[in-house]
Design an enzyme around this catalytic site. Structure first.
Site, PDB file in Angstrom:
ATOM      1  CG  ASP A  62      -1.945  -1.009   1.133  1.00  0.00           C
ATOM      2  OD1 ASP A  62      -2.772  -1.128   2.214  1.00  0.00           O
ATOM      3  OD2 ASP A  62      -1.766  -1.730   0.343  1.00  0.00           O
ATOM      4  CD  GLU A  65       6.535  -1.545  -3.363  1.00  0.00           C
ATOM      5  OE1 GLU A  65       7.384  -1.176  -4.214  1.00  0.00           O
ATOM      6  OE2 GLU A  65       5.813  -2.433  -2.795  1.00  0.00           O
ATOM      7  CG  ASP A  79      -1.080   5.274  -0.335  1.00  0.00           C
ATOM      8  OD1 ASP A  79      -1.038   4.769   0.944  1.00  0.00           O
ATOM      9  OD2 ASP A  79      -1.817   4.981  -1.170  1.00  0.00           O
ATOM     10  CG  LEU A 118     -38.309  -1.429 -20.160  1.00  0.00           C
ATOM     11  CD1 LEU A 118     -37.602  -2.850 -19.893  1.00  0.00           C
ATOM     12  CD2 LEU A 118     -38.529  -0.965 -21.303  1.00  0.00           C
ATOM     13  NE  ARG A 143     -34.544   4.418 -13.842  1.00  0.00           N
ATOM     14  CZ  ARG A 143     -34.696   3.876 -14.962  1.00  0.00           C
ATOM     15  NH1 ARG A 143     -35.235   4.354 -15.842  1.00  0.00           N
ATOM     16  NH2 ARG A 143     -34.511   2.525 -14.979  1.00  0.00           N
ATOM     17  CD  GLU A 145     -30.613  -2.162 -13.301  1.00  0.00           C
ATOM     18  OE1 GLU A 145     -30.908  -1.744 -14.489  1.00  0.00           O
ATOM     19  OE2 GLU A 145     -31.678  -2.334 -12.524  1.00  0.00           O
ATOM     20  CE1 TYR A 191     -30.791  -1.911 -19.356  1.00  0.00           C
ATOM     21  CE2 TYR A 191     -29.790  -3.431 -17.867  1.00  0.00           C
ATOM     22  CZ  TYR A 191     -30.831  -2.047 -17.980  1.00  0.00           C
ATOM     23  OH  TYR A 191     -30.987  -1.405 -17.137  1.00  0.00           O
ATOM     24  CE  LYS A 228     -40.377  -6.177 -11.014  1.00  0.00           C
ATOM     25  NZ  LYS A 228     -40.416  -4.960 -10.035  1.00  0.00           N
ATOM     26  CB  CYS A 270     -32.319  -4.653  30.932  1.00  0.00           C
ATOM     27  SG  CYS A 270     -33.219  -3.371  30.286  1.00  0.00           S
ATOM     28  CB  CYS A 288     -34.206  -1.034  25.823  1.00  0.00           C
ATOM     29  SG  CYS A 288     -33.689  -1.208  27.653  1.00  0.00           S
TER      30      CYS A 288
HETATM   31 ZN   LIG Z   1     -33.032  -3.226  27.993  1.00  0.00          ZN
END
Ligand SMILES: [Zn+2]
Length: 678
Positions: A34, A36, A38, A84, A136, A172, A224, A311, A408, A423
């Site tokens: 890392d 090197e 950087d 769509l 979008r 997508e 697509y 769908k 509790c 709680c």
């Molecule tokens: Zn509690």
């Protein structure tokens, strides 16, 4: 170094860095350390600053970190991004085909594809290079997420072959199940709320302010659609095949169909086969393949007439509800969880499902003993969506949401505007205590090497109730616990010792203040500089920070005004944890002491590094220009609003060069390097 030589070195560094980040992020096998990495990155940043004529939007320097914050530039779509038309019924798909048959004079075919359950993206390639990525948005305007898209492993930065000079391609962004599960495991370890489903995780990740973090999320892209206006092809299928030949990720699960029978077979096949895909899909898209036919069918206001999405129905099962558990989380929120008679759903056996909250139980009128419908949808945790009332036994009663904490015994409370019961016994409720300690030790917090089982063990042995207790544990005590060996004990104690070097912003995150996540903690820490300044801040002061709203400000303010919390902070401070940004060895000089500086635009180092540099020299950063601003430090493309305000108030605006002259010269470079490397 001459100009030609500089250009060669810039190209060379870009290739080296790009190649290595691919190895690091995609193959998990980096060639260099890392450090090197950087170091080379700094060299490239310096060269690009010295030779701005070689600027390139896809340079690795433009893809690291972020100075966008959570806000993205909005840009107009060249062609509106429509959605769509959706249907769950095969007969509507048949109607779609019949309509096309009637309207179109010449013959045509259908292109059938999977419908991916992610978040939409529109990429623009110019001269074979990715120049823009928009979400979008509202269909007309999208967020410019180019920087983040460049960090998604299968989106090519450059194309090969006979690509057009400029074109758009849509698709997508997905989060594969494996990345999703790993991300949620990590979030659970850090005490953060898990993402509900891969789609949310994908869209949340695509909009992160920090593109470094985006690169780690394991996102994936599938494309697509090339808007027909932008490229001359005869068919949609041909356009996608061409896109694939340019190196773009196009799904292999595409089929040309000539009849409704073939479409139906494709749907039936994938309704089952999709369960073995490594990512989420939620249907099938059927498009008219011939682009001339697409043109003559045209669009409605909302969607194209030449495509329809079928769908899949969410997978559902019906099973008896045996009992309801009420679980307390780290923040004290109580979640009802249904125990079900085991039932097969989407390839797994489901025994538990979430009931979300008390309102949801009431809305569904769910009762123990009922037969309930369980759905998986895109979610990993199944949920109960309804009750089969015809199977309800005569004697069942609505469940009583507990009045007392199941852990509790403290009476639960519900705050206005919240759907969940809490709680309130933060400091005495075992689950909350353990959760808080686990969060404190998390990798992004204090990075203390121990997991959930260890916290259980410590708690059971009455060793810890608050984070400061961790630092009192002796080696002798550890060795007397079951399963602890000398080596593990030493490693644990070493990591405790190391945690004293953790910078203030992470200490602030580790405290586990409600609604204060990692980046909010950093913003607050850098803005105020010390815990004392935060503790004495008013809600109004807190609201000065750009990403802090009423809820966060209220939560921080309340936290800081509770004696028990301040007492614990006092103990942690005595132990040696950092509670100041500039304190101790981090401080480089006092050159900027008493100065309040607003930072805007892009610099030769990331904006966060710039803020740290200011803090290291005793300065204070503010997010907006006001009467108390000492000066505006403006990089390239500073915010016009900020410049105007400075002009109005007569506040000086200085460049990065002028700024660097304010710092002790011999130390500047060293400080920058140290700060950006950590
Ligand atoms: Zn509690």
């Amino acid at each position: 170094m001459g100009k030609d030589e500089a250009q060669r070195r810039i190209e060379e560094l870009r290739i080296l860095l790009r190649e290595n980040s691919r190895k690091y992020y995609v193959e998990n096998a980096p060639d260099m350390s890392d450090q090197e990495f950087d170091f080379l990155m700094h060299e490239l940043e310096a060269l690009e600053a010295a030779y701005p004529e070689f600027y390139s939007p896809d340079s690795p320097t433009q893809r690291v970190g972020s100075d966008l914050g959570s806000e993205f530039v909005k840009r107009a779509h060249r062609y509106p991004m429509l959605s769509l038309g959706n249907t769950y019924s095969i007969s509507e798909v048949e109607e779609f085909a019949a309509r096309a048959d009637k309207l179109l004079e010449s013959g045509f075919s259908y292109c059938c594809e999977l419908k991916f359950d992610g978040t939409a993206i529109c990429l623009t390639y110019t001269g074979g290079r990715l120049t823009r990525a928009l979400t979008r948005g509202d269909g007309t305007m999208g967020d410019d997420v180019t920087r983040n898209a460049l960090r998604i492993s299968n989106i090519p930065h450059t194309l090969k072959g006979d690509f057009p000079e400029e074109f758009e391609i849509r698709g997508e962004i997905l989060m594969p199940y494996a990345s999703f599960e790993a991300l949620n495991r990590e979030r659970a370890d850090e005490g953060e709320a898990p993402f509900a489903n891969p789609r949310n995780a994908a869209s949340g990740s695509l909009k992160l302010g920090d593109s470094e973090e985006v690169a780690k999320r394991g996102l994936w892209c599938t494309l697509y659609h090339i808007p027909a206006q932008s490229v001359p092809f005869d068919t949609h299928y041909e356009a996608l095949s061409k896109a694939a030949s340019w190196g773009l990720p196009v799904s292999e699960h595409i089929k040309l169909c000539n009849s409704i029978e073939e479409i139906r077979a494709f749907i039936d096949y994938w309704d089952v086969a999709r369960r073995s895909l490594p990512y989420a899909t939620d249907g099938i898209v059927i498009k008219i393949n011939e682009l001339s036919a697409q043109r003559s069918l045209g669009y409605t206001a909302k969607s194209p007439r030449w495509a329809v999405a079928y769908k899949f129905k969410a997978e559902q099962a019906c099973t008896p509800l045996l009992s309801i558990d009420y679980q307390v989380g780290r923040t004290g929120a109580v979640t009802p969880v249904a125990n079900l008679a085991p039932v097969q759903l989407g390839g797994t056996v489901v025994k538990r499902a979430t009931l979300v909250n008390a309102d949801q139980i009431a809305a569904l009128d769910v009762r123990v003993g009922d037969s309930v419908y369980v759905e998986k949808g895109g979610e990993i945790i199944p949920k109960i969506t309804g009750v089969n009332l015809s199977l309800r036994p005569a004697d069942v009663l609505p469940p009583a949401f507990p009045a007392l904490c199941p852990d509790c015994g403290t009476p639960l409370v519900k705050q206005e505007g919240e759907a969940k019961w809490f709680c309130p016994n933060q400091d005495g409720c075992p689950t909350q205590i353990k959760g808080r300690i686990l969060h404190f030790m998390g990798r992004k917090a204090m990075n203390i090497l121990a997991g959930e089982a260890t916290v259980e063990q410590f708690y059971a042995a009455s060793l810890v109730k608050t984070p400061s207790d961790l630092y009192k544990i002796s080696k002798y005590q550890l060795m007397s616990l079951e399963g602890w060996q000398d080596k593990a004990a030493q490693r644990f104690l070493d990591s405790l010792e190391d945690s004293k070097k953790v910078p203030f912003e992470r200490v602030l995150f580790a405290l586990g203040i409600r609604f204060v996540g990692e980046s909010t903690a950093r913003d607050i820490a850098l803005h105020f500089g010390s815990i004392d300044a935060i503790a004495s801040a008013s809600k109004k002061d807190l609201l000065q920070i750009s990403d802090v709203g009423e809820v966060v400000a209220g939560s921080v303010y309340e936290y800081m005004h509770k004696d028990a919390h301040m007492e614990e902070i006092g103990k942690l401070r005595l132990i040696g944890l950092k509670f100041e940004v500039t304190g101790g060895s981090d401080s480089v000089s006092a050159a900027l002491a008493g100065k309040t500086i607003v930072v805007s635009g892009n610099f030769s180092i990331s904006r966060d590094a710039m803020k740290e540099l200011i803090a290291a020299h005793g300065g204070k950063c503010a997010s907006s220009v006001s009467g108390s601003t000492s000066f505006l430090l403006a990089g390239s493309k500073p915010g016009p609003e900020k410049l105007r305000k400075c002009d109005q108030l007569g506040i000086p605006v200085i460049s990065e060069d002028e700024f660097s002259k304010l710092l002790p010269s011999s130390e500047k470079n060293e400080a920058v390097q140290e700060l950006t490397l950590f």
